[in-house]
Design an enzyme around this catalytic site. Sequence first.
Site, mmCIF file in Angstrom:
data_model
loop_
_atom_site.group_PDB
_atom_site.id
_atom_site.type_symbol
_atom_site.label_atom_id
_atom_site.label_comp_id
_atom_site.label_asym_id
_atom_site.label_seq_id
_atom_site.Cartn_x
_atom_site.Cartn_y
_atom_site.Cartn_z
ATOM 1 N N ASP A 79 0.830 -1.200 0.000
ATOM 2 C CA ASP A 79 0.000 0.000 0.000
ATOM 3 C C ASP A 79 0.865 1.250 0.000
ATOM 4 O O ASP A 79 2.068 1.200 0.259
ATOM 5 C CB ASP A 79 -0.950 0.013 1.206
ATOM 6 C CG ASP A 79 -0.211 0.026 2.546
ATOM 7 O OD1 ASP A 79 0.830 -0.648 2.659
ATOM 8 O OD2 ASP A 79 -0.681 0.709 3.480
ATOM 9 N N GLU A 137 -0.209 -0.955 5.706
ATOM 10 C CA GLU A 137 0.928 -0.588 6.556
ATOM 11 C C GLU A 137 0.937 0.903 6.869
ATOM 12 O O GLU A 137 1.410 1.312 7.923
ATOM 13 C CB GLU A 137 2.242 -0.980 5.859
ATOM 14 C CG GLU A 137 3.470 -0.922 6.766
ATOM 15 C CD GLU A 137 4.140 0.443 6.822
ATOM 16 O OE1 GLU A 137 4.993 0.646 7.699
ATOM 17 O OE2 GLU A 137 3.825 1.316 5.975
ATOM 18 N N HIS A 340 6.905 9.444 1.050
ATOM 19 C CA HIS A 340 5.676 10.223 1.251
ATOM 20 C C HIS A 340 5.760 11.631 0.643
ATOM 21 O O HIS A 340 4.785 12.380 0.722
ATOM 22 C CB HIS A 340 5.307 10.345 2.735
ATOM 23 C CG HIS A 340 5.067 9.036 3.412
ATOM 24 N ND1 HIS A 340 4.641 8.936 4.713
ATOM 25 C CD2 HIS A 340 5.216 7.755 2.991
ATOM 26 C CE1 HIS A 340 4.527 7.663 5.062
ATOM 27 N NE2 HIS A 340 4.889 6.925 4.021
#
Length: 366
Positions: A79, A137, A340
């Site tokens: 994910d 996760e 991210h």
Amino acid sequence: MADPRTSRPALDLSADAVAITQAICDVWSVSGEERELADLIVDALADAPHLELIRDGDCVVARTNLGRDRRVVIAGHIDTVPVNDNLPTRFENVDGRRWLRGRGTVDMKAGVAMQLKLARELADPIADITWMWYDHEEVGADRNGLGRLARNRPDLFRGDFAILGEPSNGQVEGGCNGTLRVELRATGRRSHSARSWVGVNAIHKLAPALERLAAFEAETVTVDGLDYREGLSAVGVSGGIAGNVIPDEAVVVVNYRFAPSRSVDDAIAYVRAIFPEYELTVTDAAEGARPGLDDPLAQQFVRAVGAEARPKYGWTDVARFSAMGIPAVNFGPGDPMLAHADDERVDCDEILASERALRAWLTGGA
């Protein structure tokens, strides 16, 4: 721009690890939406005669059963955090290096891609291997697919050593910091803001907590030869119900990243001591993991891949393996500083180098 959630063709695991990385990154798999990618992984490995496939929700397990003396568990999550106009992926050249840019390239589909290629191709490794690709996760620990698998099928976690493909710049990062999230709540008394002296402003009562957080100096704690830097940060503030009302409640959310020498209980006690006047509610907590680099298999792995052992500052699922008594390290391509980020990108040469290093160790060629 085309919808990045468009269905994709079957995965070609005979391609190189860079091409596989791009293929799986372009499959939408934000936490909670991993099913399509899990389906593609199952289809890509279904006819591999050396692998036994097991599925638990959107977690896929593939393992060899060759009767080897040792078993290695190699895992990665499929994910990603939410997309922000950074799919589909694209290649770019920066300073003479080729990069793949897009959501998930670093965290952590490049690691998953090299694992998938090796799982498909390594029919005769020196140790039995249990490959795990799991969901959820990037959200709260209670939804983590690896944790769910451990509860449902603890037998699958039998192993002598574990490798998690989290981004580590192709180096070995031992253990991980623990993480604690708490809410600090201040209470007051409502009143009309035109008569503010009648009320007690709960937001104003958060000021001492925010001042302490701003002044906090991160401690560096040495654990088994590696230096873990801690952190204590405000990550959210809420309060107030209207523009003309003095608020009677306000909350600051604090995240404490603590060295693996501390337990969760130690961490809670530490935060309580810093903010004794506030009501404290724990909303999320996960133990860290000591490096485990004193284990002979871990030392052999570090030598074999020619890597430098470093600490892992962020929490990762090596902590789950450590809690089960399995020495575990983080090893994967990608710069954790870019995880991210909206400009998330991975060095293509690093993907290939990491795959070669892991292949060499698993085949005894290192």
